[in-house]
Design a protein around this motif. Structure first.
Motif, PDB file in Angstrom:
ATOM      1  N   GLU A 194      52.046  35.336  49.425  1.00  0.00           N
ATOM      2  CA  GLU A 194      50.735  36.510  49.571  1.00  0.00           C
ATOM      3  C   GLU A 194      49.939  36.019  50.697  1.00  0.00           C
ATOM      4  O   GLU A 194      49.176  34.853  50.644  1.00  0.00           O
ATOM      5  CB  GLU A 194      49.758  36.876  48.812  1.00  0.00           C
ATOM      6  N   PHE A 195      49.786  36.990  52.077  1.00  0.00           N
ATOM      7  CA  PHE A 195      48.779  36.430  53.120  1.00  0.00           C
ATOM      8  C   PHE A 195      47.230  36.618  52.676  1.00  0.00           C
ATOM      9  O   PHE A 195      47.597  37.936  52.484  1.00  0.00           O
ATOM     10  CB  PHE A 195      49.442  36.971  54.224  1.00  0.00           C
ATOM     11  N   ALA A 196      46.421  36.002  52.612  1.00  0.00           N
ATOM     12  CA  ALA A 196      45.328  36.562  52.309  1.00  0.00           C
ATOM     13  C   ALA A 196      44.809  37.240  53.259  1.00  0.00           C
ATOM     14  O   ALA A 196      44.812  37.297  54.490  1.00  0.00           O
ATOM     15  CB  ALA A 196      44.346  35.263  52.551  1.00  0.00           C
ATOM     16  N   TYR A 197      43.390  37.776  52.886  1.00  0.00           N
ATOM     17  CA  TYR A 197      42.994  39.139  53.724  1.00  0.00           C
ATOM     18  C   TYR A 197      41.471  39.376  53.091  1.00  0.00           C
ATOM     19  O   TYR A 197      41.424  39.608  51.526  1.00  0.00           O
ATOM     20  CB  TYR A 197      43.933  40.614  53.447  1.00  0.00           C
ATOM     21  N   PRO A 198      40.688  39.511  52.917  1.00  0.00           N
ATOM     22  CA  PRO A 198      39.485  39.974  53.362  1.00  0.00           C
ATOM     23  C   PRO A 198      39.354  40.783  51.615  1.00  0.00           C
ATOM     24  O   PRO A 198      39.943  42.012  52.203  1.00  0.00           O
ATOM     25  CB  PRO A 198      38.639  40.413  53.928  1.00  0.00           C
ATOM     26  N   GLN A 199      38.323  41.129  50.877  1.00  0.00           N
ATOM     27  CA  GLN A 199      38.902  41.576  49.702  1.00  0.00           C
ATOM     28  C   GLN A 199      37.311  41.659  49.269  1.00  0.00           C
ATOM     29  O   GLN A 199      36.704  40.648  48.906  1.00  0.00           O
ATOM     30  CB  GLN A 199      40.091  41.379  48.306  1.00  0.00           C
ATOM     31  N   VAL A 200      36.925  42.640  48.007  1.00  0.00           N
ATOM     32  CA  VAL A 200      35.612  42.555  47.103  1.00  0.00           C
ATOM     33  C   VAL A 200      36.326  42.867  45.902  1.00  0.00           C
ATOM     34  O   VAL A 200      36.342  43.192  45.492  1.00  0.00           O
ATOM     35  CB  VAL A 200      34.949  43.519  47.331  1.00  0.00           C
ATOM     36  N   VAL A 201      35.203  42.278  45.213  1.00  0.00           N
ATOM     37  CA  VAL A 201      35.668  41.910  43.647  1.00  0.00           C
ATOM     38  C   VAL A 201      34.654  42.679  43.499  1.00  0.00           C
ATOM     39  O   VAL A 201      33.292  41.854  43.521  1.00  0.00           O
ATOM     40  CB  VAL A 201      35.862  40.572  43.217  1.00  0.00           C
ATOM     41  N   VAL A 202      34.070  44.220  42.357  1.00  0.00           N
ATOM     42  CA  VAL A 202      32.608  44.534  41.566  1.00  0.00           C
ATOM     43  C   VAL A 202      32.800  44.217  40.476  1.00  0.00           C
ATOM     44  O   VAL A 202      34.343  44.862  39.494  1.00  0.00           O
ATOM     45  CB  VAL A 202      32.935  45.984  42.101  1.00  0.00           C
ATOM     46  N   HIS A 203      32.456  43.427  39.474  1.00  0.00           N
ATOM     47  CA  HIS A 203      32.206  43.795  38.018  1.00  0.00           C
ATOM     48  C   HIS A 203      31.155  44.836  37.936  1.00  0.00           C
ATOM     49  O   HIS A 203      30.086  44.850  37.938  1.00  0.00           O
ATOM     50  CB  HIS A 203      31.412  42.063  37.788  1.00  0.00           C
ATOM     51  N   LYS A 204      31.471  45.739  36.727  1.00  0.00           N
ATOM     52  CA  LYS A 204      31.294  46.348  35.846  1.00  0.00           C
ATOM     53  C   LYS A 204      30.629  46.245  35.148  1.00  0.00           C
ATOM     54  O   LYS A 204      31.359  45.046  34.195  1.00  0.00           O
ATOM     55  CB  LYS A 204      31.251  47.362  35.949  1.00  0.00           C
ATOM     56  N   VAL A 205      29.290  46.401  35.083  1.00  0.00           N
ATOM     57  CA  VAL A 205      27.658  45.890  33.678  1.00  0.00           C
ATOM     58  C   VAL A 205      27.803  47.003  32.629  1.00  0.00           C
ATOM     59  O   VAL A 205      27.114  48.220  33.502  1.00  0.00           O
ATOM     60  CB  VAL A 205      26.800  44.953  33.835  1.00  0.00           C
ATOM     61  N   ASP A 206      28.156  47.469  31.416  1.00  0.00           N
ATOM     62  CA  ASP A 206      27.530  48.163  30.370  1.00  0.00           C
ATOM     63  C   ASP A 206      26.689  48.171  30.638  1.00  0.00           C
ATOM     64  O   ASP A 206      25.749  46.679  29.921  1.00  0.00           O
ATOM     65  CB  ASP A 206      28.876  48.269  29.447  1.00  0.00           C
TER      66      ASP A 206
END
Length: 206
Positions: A194-206
């Motif tokens: 897979e070629f890389a592309y910009p991405q954002v990881v969002v962590h949900k905190v309960d």
């Protein structure tokens, strides 16, 4: 011309006309002309040096300052470039200080690739090298030396960056690079790289 001017001044003086203001005016005009001619003289001198040093020729793709294009015409006074948009760019030779010639003797197609951290980078390197070698062995690809895949060049924020360098005939680096990228995309897709592309990881905190 000098004798004619002297005779003219003598005749004017003999009929009672004061020639001193005329001589002074000619002196001022001469100074103005000499100052204006300095740039033209520098154009010619720099043009001669460009020619002697063989910095570029008609048909070369060059970058002069912030301008780039194919050398369409060269004279001792100016260099004419034709840029990507088809515009004619005229550059006085006296203003040329730095020249980047992309098509002198040989060229290099530099292909930079960024893959995701989850991808198998060793497999990706093998694919890049195998593809480069295949293209080099095939006639008509204009690759003149064994290609070099330099491996991982950088761990970027979203990608593992790698680089391949293919030495080509003058001016062929762009077409070779395009062909290599197209085939590499097909190989990576087939082997799940897979070629890389910009991405954002969002962590949900309960």
């Amino acid at each position: 011309v000098v004798i004619g001017l002297l005779m003219g001044f003598w005749i004017l003086s003999s009929v009672g006309i004061d020639v001193r203001p005329i001589i002074a005016g000619i002196g001022v005009v001469g100074i103005a002309v000499s100052l204006a001619a300095q740039n033209v003289i520098r154009d010619f001198i720099n043009g001669i040096l460009i020619l002697i040093e063989d910095q570029y020729n008609v048909g070369d793709w060059v970058e002069i300052g912030k301008l780039s294009g194919s050398v369409e015409k060269f004279t001792l006074r100016v260099t004419r470039l034709r840029d990507f948009d088809g515009n004619m760019v005229v550059i006085p030779n006296s203003t040329i200080q730095t020249v980047v010639n992309y098509t002198k003797i040989w060229s290099v197609a530099v292909v930079k690739v960024g893959i995701t951290y989850e991808s198998d980078y060793r497999k990706a390197l093998r694919i890049m090298q195998d593809l480069a070698d295949e293209m080099a062995e095939k006639e008509g690809t204009f690759i003149i030396e064994t290609p070099v895949v330099q491996g991982i060049t950088e761990f970027a924020e979203n990608s593992v960056n790698m680089r391949a360098m293919l030495k080509t005939s003058p001016g062929m680096q762009w077409s070779v690079g395009r062909e290599y990228r197209m085939r590499l995309k097909e190989r990576f897709d087939r082997d799940n790289i897979e070629f890389a592309y910009p991405q954002v990881v969002v962590h949900k905190v309960d």
